[in-house]
Scaffold this motif. Structure first.
Motif, PDB file in Angstrom:
ATOM      1  N   LEU A  57      -9.524  14.949  36.000  1.00  0.00           N
ATOM      2  CA  LEU A  57     -10.192  16.195  35.623  1.00  0.00           C
ATOM      3  C   LEU A  57      -9.458  17.407  36.190  1.00  0.00           C
ATOM      4  CD1 LEU A  57     -13.971  15.279  36.079  1.00  0.00           C
ATOM      5  CD2 LEU A  57     -12.709  15.499  33.931  1.00  0.00           C
ATOM      6  N   LYS A  58      -9.070  17.332  37.455  1.00  0.00           N
ATOM      7  CA  LYS A  58      -8.391  18.460  38.102  1.00  0.00           C
ATOM      8  C   LYS A  58      -6.995  18.699  37.536  1.00  0.00           C
ATOM      9  CE  LYS A  58     -10.945  18.036  42.399  1.00  0.00           C
ATOM     10  NZ  LYS A  58     -10.929  17.528  43.769  1.00  0.00           N
ATOM     11  N   ARG A  59      -6.360  17.645  37.042  1.00  0.00           N
ATOM     12  CA  ARG A  59      -5.008  17.767  36.483  1.00  0.00           C
ATOM     13  C   ARG A  59      -5.023  18.357  35.071  1.00  0.00           C
ATOM     14  NH1 ARG A  59      -2.511  13.941  33.589  1.00  0.00           N
ATOM     15  NH2 ARG A  59      -3.902  12.336  34.374  1.00  0.00           N
ATOM     16  N   VAL A  60      -6.079  18.077  34.314  1.00  0.00           N
ATOM     17  CA  VAL A  60      -6.121  18.441  32.898  1.00  0.00           C
ATOM     18  C   VAL A  60      -6.881  19.738  32.632  1.00  0.00           C
ATOM     19  CG1 VAL A  60      -6.959  17.685  30.629  1.00  0.00           C
ATOM     20  CG2 VAL A  60      -5.836  16.054  32.154  1.00  0.00           C
ATOM     21  N   PHE A  92     -12.204   7.739  28.167  1.00  0.00           N
ATOM     22  CA  PHE A  92     -12.444   8.585  29.331  1.00  0.00           C
ATOM     23  C   PHE A  92     -13.373   7.926  30.342  1.00  0.00           C
ATOM     24  CE2 PHE A  92     -11.000  11.189  25.921  1.00  0.00           C
ATOM     25  CZ  PHE A  92     -10.046  11.973  26.536  1.00  0.00           C
ATOM     26  N   LYS A  93     -14.188   7.005  29.881  1.00  0.00           N
ATOM     27  CA  LYS A  93     -15.087   6.288  30.786  1.00  0.00           C
ATOM     28  C   LYS A  93     -14.321   5.327  31.685  1.00  0.00           C
ATOM     29  CE  LYS A  93     -19.063   6.413  27.684  1.00  0.00           C
ATOM     30  NZ  LYS A  93     -19.953   5.610  26.832  1.00  0.00           N
ATOM     31  N   ASN A  94     -13.136   4.918  31.250  1.00  0.00           N
ATOM     32  CA  ASN A  94     -12.363   3.907  31.973  1.00  0.00           C
ATOM     33  C   ASN A  94     -11.213   4.477  32.796  1.00  0.00           C
ATOM     34  OD1 ASN A  94     -13.952   1.814  30.882  1.00  0.00           O
ATOM     35  ND2 ASN A  94     -12.760   1.860  29.000  1.00  0.00           N
ATOM     36  N   ILE A  95     -11.139   5.784  32.933  1.00  0.00           N
ATOM     37  CA  ILE A  95     -10.043   6.393  33.690  1.00  0.00           C
ATOM     38  C   ILE A  95     -10.239   6.146  35.180  1.00  0.00           C
ATOM     39  CG2 ILE A  95      -9.002   8.588  34.384  1.00  0.00           C
ATOM     40  CD1 ILE A  95      -9.516   9.595  31.560  1.00  0.00           C
ATOM     41  N   LYS A  96      -9.215   5.587  35.786  1.00  0.00           N
ATOM     42  CA  LYS A  96      -9.240   5.407  37.236  1.00  0.00           C
ATOM     43  C   LYS A  96      -8.919   6.762  37.869  1.00  0.00           C
ATOM     44  CE  LYS A  96      -7.757   0.567  37.153  1.00  0.00           C
ATOM     45  NZ  LYS A  96      -8.957   0.141  36.572  1.00  0.00           N
ATOM     46  N   LEU A 129     -18.773  13.151  26.108  1.00  0.00           N
ATOM     47  CA  LEU A 129     -18.466  13.752  24.805  1.00  0.00           C
ATOM     48  C   LEU A 129     -17.846  15.138  24.983  1.00  0.00           C
ATOM     49  CD1 LEU A 129     -21.608  12.704  22.744  1.00  0.00           C
ATOM     50  CD2 LEU A 129     -19.271  11.886  22.428  1.00  0.00           C
ATOM     51  N   THR A 130     -18.351  15.888  25.950  1.00  0.00           N
ATOM     52  CA  THR A 130     -17.791  17.212  26.241  1.00  0.00           C
ATOM     53  C   THR A 130     -16.361  17.087  26.746  1.00  0.00           C
ATOM     54  OG1 THR A 130     -19.978  18.092  26.768  1.00  0.00           O
ATOM     55  CG2 THR A 130     -18.080  19.307  27.628  1.00  0.00           C
ATOM     56  N   ILE A 131     -16.144  16.180  27.676  1.00  0.00           N
ATOM     57  CA  ILE A 131     -14.803  15.975  28.236  1.00  0.00           C
ATOM     58  C   ILE A 131     -13.835  15.542  27.138  1.00  0.00           C
ATOM     59  CG2 ILE A 131     -13.455  14.522  29.815  1.00  0.00           C
ATOM     60  CD1 ILE A 131     -16.046  14.534  31.621  1.00  0.00           C
ATOM     61  N   ALA A 132     -14.242  14.585  26.331  1.00  0.00           N
ATOM     62  CA  ALA A 132     -13.384  14.101  25.246  1.00  0.00           C
ATOM     63  C   ALA A 132     -13.112  15.208  24.232  1.00  0.00           C
ATOM     64  CB  ALA A 132     -14.033  12.895  24.566  1.00  0.00           C
ATOM     65  N   GLY A 133     -14.122  16.008  23.922  1.00  0.00           N
ATOM     66  CA  GLY A 133     -13.948  17.105  22.975  1.00  0.00           C
ATOM     67  C   GLY A 133     -12.973  18.151  23.478  1.00  0.00           C
ATOM     68  N   TYR A 134     -13.082  18.504  24.745  1.00  0.00           N
ATOM     69  CA  TYR A 134     -12.164  19.489  25.320  1.00  0.00           C
ATOM     70  C   TYR A 134     -10.738  18.941  25.378  1.00  0.00           C
ATOM     71  CZ  TYR A 134     -15.212  23.362  26.654  1.00  0.00           C
ATOM     72  OH  TYR A 134     -16.019  24.474  26.632  1.00  0.00           O
ATOM     73  N   PHE A 135     -10.609  17.657  25.697  1.00  0.00           N
ATOM     74  CA  PHE A 135      -9.279  17.050  25.728  1.00  0.00           C
ATOM     75  C   PHE A 135      -8.672  17.043  24.322  1.00  0.00           C
ATOM     76  CE2 PHE A 135      -6.211  13.608  25.657  1.00  0.00           C
ATOM     77  CZ  PHE A 135      -5.491  13.840  26.813  1.00  0.00           C
ATOM     78  N   SER A 195     -19.119   7.793  19.663  1.00  0.00           N
ATOM     79  CA  SER A 195     -17.966   7.206  20.339  1.00  0.00           C
ATOM     80  C   SER A 195     -16.661   7.967  20.157  1.00  0.00           C
ATOM     81  CB  SER A 195     -17.768   5.768  19.860  1.00  0.00           C
ATOM     82  OG  SER A 195     -17.473   5.761  18.474  1.00  0.00           O
ATOM     83  N   VAL A 196     -16.666   9.054  19.385  1.00  0.00           N
ATOM     84  CA  VAL A 196     -15.423   9.792  19.164  1.00  0.00           C
ATOM     85  C   VAL A 196     -15.639  11.299  19.261  1.00  0.00           C
ATOM     86  CG1 VAL A 196     -14.336   8.031  17.717  1.00  0.00           C
ATOM     87  CG2 VAL A 196     -15.685   9.832  16.657  1.00  0.00           C
TER      88      VAL A 196
END
Length: 123
Positions: A25-28, A15-19, A45-51, A111-112
């Motif tokens: 964020l708005k799409r997901v 998620f840190k490397n998303i262009k 970590l929050t973003i990755a957890g929600y995804f 990291s996960v």
């Protein structure tokens, strides 16, 4: 009665490397999810957890993502535990499968992030 279980694990680095991060964020994520993510200062970590939670819910429905990510909304109950609210196609699938509840757990460390969703239906 348990219908199915879905589990997903994601690497936070992904998620840190998303262009075009804002566009992602708005799409997901729904507006309510974005407000929560914003309140956590866009913590990866929050973003990755929600995804991971959205992916786990889709797996618990035995469909994969055959609907928009925003059809699955991750919320918090009064105790701060994650809960699931479904919209549109995801909600229709649950109704057709007679799924009455989805139990969700999210965890992350360094990291996960991992999420487990259990879809329940009436016996």
């Amino acid at each position: 009665m348990i219908f199915n279980i879905g589990i997903d694990i994601v690497e936070v680095e992904r998620f840190k490397n998303i262009k075009r991060f804002d566009s992602f964020l708005k799409r997901v994520f729904t507006q309510k999810e974005l407000e929560y993510i914003r309140s956590k200062n866009f913590n990866m970590l929050t973003i990755a957890g929600y995804f991971a939670a959205k992916e786990a819910v889709a797996k618990a429905l035995s469909t994969g993502i055959v609907f928009g990510f925003k059809d699955i909304e991750i919320q918090k109950d009064t105790n701060g535990c994650p809960k699931v609210k479904l919209y549109n196609r995801a909600k229709e699938i649950c109704e057709n499968l007679k799924i009455t509840n989805i139990v969700l757990s999210i965890s992350h460390q360094n990291s996960v992030a991992v999420a487990c969703a259990i879809a329940e239906k009436e016996e």
